[in-house]
Design an enzyme around this catalytic site. Structure first.
Site, PDB file in Angstrom:
ATOM      1  N   MET A  21       0.781  -1.447  -0.323  1.00  0.00           N
ATOM      2  CA  MET A  21       0.213  -0.145  -0.173  1.00  0.00           C
ATOM      3  C   MET A  21       1.262   1.263  -0.273  1.00  0.00           C
ATOM      4  O   MET A  21       1.821   1.024   0.954  1.00  0.00           O
ATOM      5  CB  MET A  21      -1.067  -0.144   1.468  1.00  0.00           C
ATOM      6  CG  MET A  21      -2.068  -1.105   1.060  1.00  0.00           C
ATOM      7  SD  MET A  21      -3.150  -1.350   2.617  1.00  0.00           S
ATOM      8  CE  MET A  21      -1.934  -2.307   3.785  1.00  0.00           C
ATOM      9  N   LEU A  22       0.930   1.735  -0.536  1.00  0.00           N
ATOM     10  CA  LEU A  22       2.034   3.153  -1.277  1.00  0.00           C
ATOM     11  C   LEU A  22       1.530   3.869   0.275  1.00  0.00           C
ATOM     12  O   LEU A  22       0.275   4.260   0.010  1.00  0.00           O
ATOM     13  CB  LEU A  22       1.300   4.219  -2.405  1.00  0.00           C
ATOM     14  CG  LEU A  22       2.606   4.608  -3.275  1.00  0.00           C
ATOM     15  CD1 LEU A  22       3.863   3.905  -3.141  1.00  0.00           C
ATOM     16  CD2 LEU A  22       1.883   5.336  -3.724  1.00  0.00           C
ATOM     17  N   GLN A  73       7.766  -4.987  -4.055  1.00  0.00           N
ATOM     18  CA  GLN A  73       6.636  -5.136  -5.495  1.00  0.00           C
ATOM     19  C   GLN A  73       7.193  -4.130  -6.044  1.00  0.00           C
ATOM     20  O   GLN A  73       7.767  -2.573  -5.786  1.00  0.00           O
ATOM     21  CB  GLN A  73       5.349  -4.450  -5.003  1.00  0.00           C
ATOM     22  CG  GLN A  73       4.679  -4.082  -6.021  1.00  0.00           C
ATOM     23  CD  GLN A  73       3.012  -3.951  -6.524  1.00  0.00           C
ATOM     24  OE1 GLN A  73       2.764  -2.931  -5.770  1.00  0.00           O
ATOM     25  NE2 GLN A  73       2.028  -4.939  -6.128  1.00  0.00           N
ATOM     26  N   CYS A 103      -2.084  -1.599 -10.278  1.00  0.00           N
ATOM     27  CA  CYS A 103      -2.267  -0.377  -9.563  1.00  0.00           C
ATOM     28  C   CYS A 103      -2.836   0.467 -10.379  1.00  0.00           C
ATOM     29  O   CYS A 103      -1.886   0.536 -11.879  1.00  0.00           O
ATOM     30  CB  CYS A 103      -1.378   0.325  -8.990  1.00  0.00           C
ATOM     31  SG  CYS A 103      -1.301   1.983  -8.845  1.00  0.00           S
ATOM     32  N   LYS A 142       1.103 -10.150  -8.788  1.00  0.00           N
ATOM     33  CA  LYS A 142      -0.075  -9.275  -8.173  1.00  0.00           C
ATOM     34  C   LYS A 142      -0.537  -8.402  -9.579  1.00  0.00           C
ATOM     35  O   LYS A 142      -0.694  -7.208 -10.153  1.00  0.00           O
ATOM     36  CB  LYS A 142      -0.122  -7.865  -7.234  1.00  0.00           C
ATOM     37  CG  LYS A 142      -1.426  -8.434  -6.464  1.00  0.00           C
ATOM     38  CD  LYS A 142      -0.749  -7.430  -5.701  1.00  0.00           C
ATOM     39  CE  LYS A 142      -2.044  -6.814  -4.773  1.00  0.00           C
ATOM     40  NZ  LYS A 142      -3.580  -6.235  -5.523  1.00  0.00           N
ATOM     41  N   HIS A 174      -6.208  -9.445  -7.693  1.00  0.00           N
ATOM     42  CA  HIS A 174      -7.734  -8.598  -6.589  1.00  0.00           C
ATOM     43  C   HIS A 174      -8.696  -8.406  -7.333  1.00  0.00           C
ATOM     44  O   HIS A 174      -8.664  -8.137  -8.788  1.00  0.00           O
ATOM     45  CB  HIS A 174      -6.912  -6.276  -7.010  1.00  0.00           C
ATOM     46  CG  HIS A 174      -7.823  -5.638  -6.141  1.00  0.00           C
ATOM     47  ND1 HIS A 174      -6.962  -4.592  -5.744  1.00  0.00           N
ATOM     48  CD2 HIS A 174      -9.120  -5.234  -6.000  1.00  0.00           C
ATOM     49  CE1 HIS A 174      -8.758  -3.632  -5.186  1.00  0.00           C
ATOM     50  NE2 HIS A 174      -8.930  -5.275  -5.226  1.00  0.00           N
ATOM     51  N   GLY A 215      -8.790  -8.308  -1.730  1.00  0.00           N
ATOM     52  CA  GLY A 215     -10.507  -7.279  -2.572  1.00  0.00           C
ATOM     53  C   GLY A 215     -11.297  -7.174  -1.905  1.00  0.00           C
ATOM     54  O   GLY A 215     -11.819  -8.193  -1.656  1.00  0.00           O
ATOM     55  N   GLY A 216     -11.256  -6.487  -0.646  1.00  0.00           N
ATOM     56  CA  GLY A 216     -12.499  -6.009  -0.098  1.00  0.00           C
ATOM     57  C   GLY A 216     -12.940  -6.823   0.980  1.00  0.00           C
ATOM     58  O   GLY A 216     -13.995  -7.270   1.932  1.00  0.00           O
ATOM     59  N   GLY A 236      -5.164  -5.563   2.809  1.00  0.00           N
ATOM     60  CA  GLY A 236      -5.048  -3.684   2.482  1.00  0.00           C
ATOM     61  C   GLY A 236      -5.125  -3.264   3.923  1.00  0.00           C
ATOM     62  O   GLY A 236      -5.012  -3.158   4.905  1.00  0.00           O
TER      63      GLY A 236
END
Length: 338
Positions: A21-22, A73, A103, A142, A174, A215-216, A236
């Site tokens: 996560m950026l 990553q 991304c 990914k 994702h 995701g979610g 995340g």
């Protein structure tokens, strides 16, 4: 040589990971997560090939050995550059190198990598092959399930088939499309509908391939349900914003019988790291910002957050700030302030 290279992606052995996560999963964040869970696979923020080849490599790649297993990553689309960067990652001691094909930010679109690469599966295969040629650690992918008007099943299968031919060691999906135009990166994390069943079908088609889902996902119960269909789960924001859930990963996901660490004890174990970083000149707030959600839903949490948010930013802030915040959730006489 990584001691984890032969065990990370064995089909049938579950993998729980905290997503790249950026601006969030920096080395301070990962070091904190590691005292909460000893087994989870941790990821760096995405780092571009250009930043490694032409920039300050140490700033992007330095990490605490205690973080392992940890994966780096990469963002990029030039096979030669990705190979060079992947070799740096391996030489730096990482356990895995991962290619970002998901991304959707303007920055990566302008650089023609990230989710844009869903439109060029053959190029992604060439990138993976180039990385595999120069490293012995796992090289993983990914991706999203597609972008824009692509047919999701066709797009995902095309990408997966090309990276498998190239030798990828695992695929994290994702389970949303990315819309390159019209949605912000934040909106792309929430608005496109999730399609978990598509990822499950991918696993059914490829039973011998490591498939992880992202995701979610919000809870460990959801994680366990997904693990009846796929090999890995990646969380995340849920893990970042409520890091206390990580204290249960080793027992709930990996079946470890040792008692889960209490968040307060984890923070105490983290203190030597904080102290060492302060001695290097790191600002306390750069470290403690990753701890703010630790007591989500617990009496005293508001005071805990306020102390860390306000006092950690003051010049010369030190360990006493963390201890004061911890005291706010441990002493009953403080709870009335929450």
């Amino acid at each position: 040589m990584s001691e984890h290279k032969d065990t990370l992606y064995k089909v049938g052995s579950p993998v729980f990971s905290v997503a790249p996560m950026l601006d969030w999963t920096d080395r301070h964040c990962r070091s904190y997560h590691r005292v909460l869970t000893s087994r989870s696979l941790l990821y760096t923020e995405m780092v571009t090939t250009g930043a490694l080849i032409h920039g300050d490599r140490a700033r992007h790649l330095d990490f605490n050995k205690g973080e392992q297993p940890v994966a780096c990553q990469l963002g990029g689309s030039n096979p030669k550059d990705l190979a060079e960067a992947a070799k740096m990652v391996e030489d730096w001691g990482y356990d895995e190198v991962n290619l970002n094909v998901g991304c959707p930010s303007d920055r990566v679109q302008n650089g023609s990598f990230g989710a844009c690469l869903m439109l060029e599966p053959q190029l992604v295969g060439e990138c993976i092959a180039a990385m595999k040629e120069v490293v012995s650690i796992p090289v993983t992918t990914k991706c999203r399930i597609g972008v824009d008007e692509q047919n999701e099943e066709e797009a995902l299968n095309a990408l997966v088939d090309d990276v498998l031919k190239a030798g990828t060691d695992g695929i994290w999906v994702h389970a949303r499309k990315a819309w390159l135009k019209g949605l912000s990166p934040k909106e792309n994390r929430d608005i496109p509908p999730l399609n978990y069943d598509l990822v499950y079908r991918l696993k059914q088609r490829l039973p011998e391939v490591f498939i992880g889902i992202n995701g979610g996902i919000q809870t460990l119960e959801e994680c366990k349900d997904h693990l009846t269909h796929v090999d890995g789960v990646m969380l995340g924001r849920a893990a970042y914003q409520n890091p206390a859930m990580l204290t249960l990963v080793d027992s709930e996901i990996y079946g470890d019988e040792s008692e889960a660490i209490l968040p307060a004890d984890a923070i105490r174990q983290y203190l030597p790291y904080i102290e060492a970083e302060l001695e290097k000149g790191t600002r306390l707030s750069h470290i403690t910002r990753h701890m703010l959600g630790t007591y989500q839903g617990v009496p005293g949490a508001r005071v805990f957050r306020r102390i860390l948010t306000v006092n950690a930013n003051k010049p010369g802030a030190g360990l006493d700030v963390v201890l004061e915040a911890l005291d706010a959730v441990e002493r009953p006489e403080r709870l009335a302030l929450a």
